[in-house]
Design an enzyme around this catalytic site. Sequence first.
Site, short mmCIF file in Angstrom:
data_model
loop_
_atom_site.label_atom_id
_atom_site.label_comp_id
_atom_site.label_asym_id
_atom_site.label_seq_id
_atom_site.Cartn_x
_atom_site.Cartn_y
_atom_site.Cartn_z
N HIS A 1 36.46 39.60 38.08
CA HIS A 1 36.23 39.61 39.68
C HIS A 1 37.63 40.01 40.34
O HIS A 1 38.58 39.64 39.84
CB HIS A 1 35.99 38.34 40.39
N HIS B 1 45.70 39.32 37.47
CA HIS B 1 45.42 40.15 36.03
C HIS B 1 45.80 39.39 34.77
O HIS B 1 46.39 39.53 33.93
CB HIS B 1 46.42 41.27 36.16
N CYS C 1 27.12 29.99 27.64
CA CYS C 1 28.15 30.55 28.25
C CYS C 1 28.08 31.82 28.90
O CYS C 1 27.51 32.62 27.87
CB CYS C 1 29.39 30.67 27.11
N HIS D 1 37.12 35.78 33.70
CA HIS D 1 36.76 34.49 33.19
C HIS D 1 35.33 34.67 32.60
O HIS D 1 34.65 35.54 32.66
CB HIS D 1 36.78 33.63 34.50
N HIS E 1 34.04 38.46 32.00
CA HIS E 1 33.64 39.46 32.89
C HIS E 1 34.91 39.34 34.19
O HIS E 1 35.61 38.12 33.85
CB HIS E 1 32.53 39.33 33.80
N GLU F 1 34.24 35.71 45.09
CA GLU F 1 33.87 36.37 43.98
C GLU F 1 33.73 37.83 44.11
O GLU F 1 33.79 38.82 43.47
CB GLU F 1 32.86 35.79 42.98
#
Length: 160
Positions: A32, A69, A26, A18, A30, A147
């Site tokens: 998590h 994913h 912005c 995301h 990346h 996260e």
Amino acid sequence: MAFSIRLERNTLRFAAAHFVTYGGRCESLHGHNYDVMVQIDGALSEDSWVVDFGDVKRIVRELCQPLDHKFLLATANPHLAVSRVGNEYEIRFGERRYVMPASDVAELDIDNTTAERLAEWLASRLAARLADSGADNVMSISVGVEEMPGQAGWFTVNPR
């Protein structure tokens, strides 16, 4: 009198990419390995539990599965220009342009893919699923989306 159940991590997780928009900027794309935590408060049912742990785990896993994913796309983000052409999404922020296969995107009707908004998205859907199953004793549902260890966003919904 209210009782609580709490479920944390273990199989309640998903991995996703995301970026977040903030202050006219912005983040870089990346990902998590998100962990999900759930607390449900309510009166005891006839079976002397708030809600069956197994039912809650199954529902949360089902809610997380379409996110796993994938790229999490906030379709209600006013700072993104999003279009779908055929089997691809084009996402623009300023000079940045991302093109992704639709099969790699989880389209979410939220304004940003922050942990708080993801927690809200999950909590709202969990509340609806529990209500559909007849769990009318539930007073509140809190969902946390972590996260990374020690960094989570939470949302609480009161279904009554």
